[in-house]
Design a protein around this motif. Sequence first.
Motif, short mmCIF file in Angstrom:
data_model
loop_
_atom_site.label_atom_id
_atom_site.label_comp_id
_atom_site.label_asym_id
_atom_site.label_seq_id
_atom_site.Cartn_x
_atom_site.Cartn_y
_atom_site.Cartn_z
N UNK A 61 0.80 -1.12 0.06
CA UNK A 61 0.06 0.03 0.21
C UNK A 61 0.86 1.22 0.01
N UNK A 62 1.94 1.38 0.86
CA UNK A 62 3.02 2.37 0.93
C UNK A 62 3.58 2.62 -0.54
N UNK A 63 3.83 1.35 -1.21
CA UNK A 63 4.45 1.58 -2.59
C UNK A 63 3.38 2.19 -3.61
N UNK A 64 2.19 1.65 -3.47
CA UNK A 64 1.17 2.23 -4.28
C UNK A 64 0.85 3.74 -4.24
N UNK A 65 0.80 3.98 -2.77
CA UNK A 65 0.67 5.69 -2.47
C UNK A 65 1.90 6.44 -2.96
N UNK A 66 3.19 5.65 -2.77
CA UNK A 66 4.37 6.78 -3.20
C UNK A 66 4.52 6.79 -4.84
N UNK A 67 3.89 5.57 -5.76
CA UNK A 67 3.98 5.68 -6.84
C UNK A 67 3.16 6.73 -7.52
N UNK A 68 1.92 7.08 -6.78
CA UNK A 68 1.08 8.37 -7.28
C UNK A 68 1.70 9.58 -6.77
N UNK A 69 2.17 9.52 -5.46
CA UNK A 69 2.79 10.80 -5.05
C UNK A 69 4.01 11.29 -6.05
N UNK A 70 4.95 10.29 -6.24
CA UNK A 70 6.15 10.62 -7.46
C UNK A 70 5.38 11.06 -8.65
N UNK A 74 5.63 14.81 -5.57
CA UNK A 74 5.47 15.00 -4.27
C UNK A 74 6.51 14.01 -3.74
N UNK A 75 6.77 14.32 -2.48
CA UNK A 75 7.99 13.40 -1.82
C UNK A 75 7.29 12.11 -1.43
N UNK A 76 7.83 11.07 -1.67
CA UNK A 76 7.28 9.76 -1.12
C UNK A 76 7.38 9.53 0.33
N UNK A 77 6.31 8.87 0.82
CA UNK A 77 6.39 8.39 2.19
C UNK A 77 7.44 7.29 2.59
N UNK A 78 7.89 7.46 3.54
CA UNK A 78 9.01 6.49 4.26
C UNK A 78 8.15 5.63 5.16
N UNK A 79 8.30 4.19 4.82
CA UNK A 79 7.50 3.32 5.57
C UNK A 79 8.25 3.16 6.89
N UNK A 80 7.78 3.33 8.10
CA UNK A 80 8.22 2.97 9.46
C UNK A 80 8.17 1.82 9.87
#
Length: 85
Positions: A61-70, A74-80
């Motif tokens: 899910x983080x990767x899916x969100x990051x693909x759209x943000x990129x 926008x800056x991608x999220x960092x999965x903690x």
Amino acid sequence: CRCETELLKSVARENVCALLDAACFFNAQNLKRVCMRFILAKIDELLVTIPDEILQLNPGAIEDINNVLRNLGKKPLQNTGYKAV
């Protein structure tokens, strides 16, 4: 499925992360799509109000969100660290 249809109506800030995790786990594509749209539409607000829940989504899910943000520049999220909700 009828259950997924009912869940689609209930997506909110308080449950979007849990619903997205469930959608990914159960391969509920419509629910996943609605949750992703909700998160992406409100990402700035959600990172302030529920940052831990957003950042602890499953890696897919983080990767899916990051693909759209990129794609939006926008800056991608960092999965903690994924923690099932």
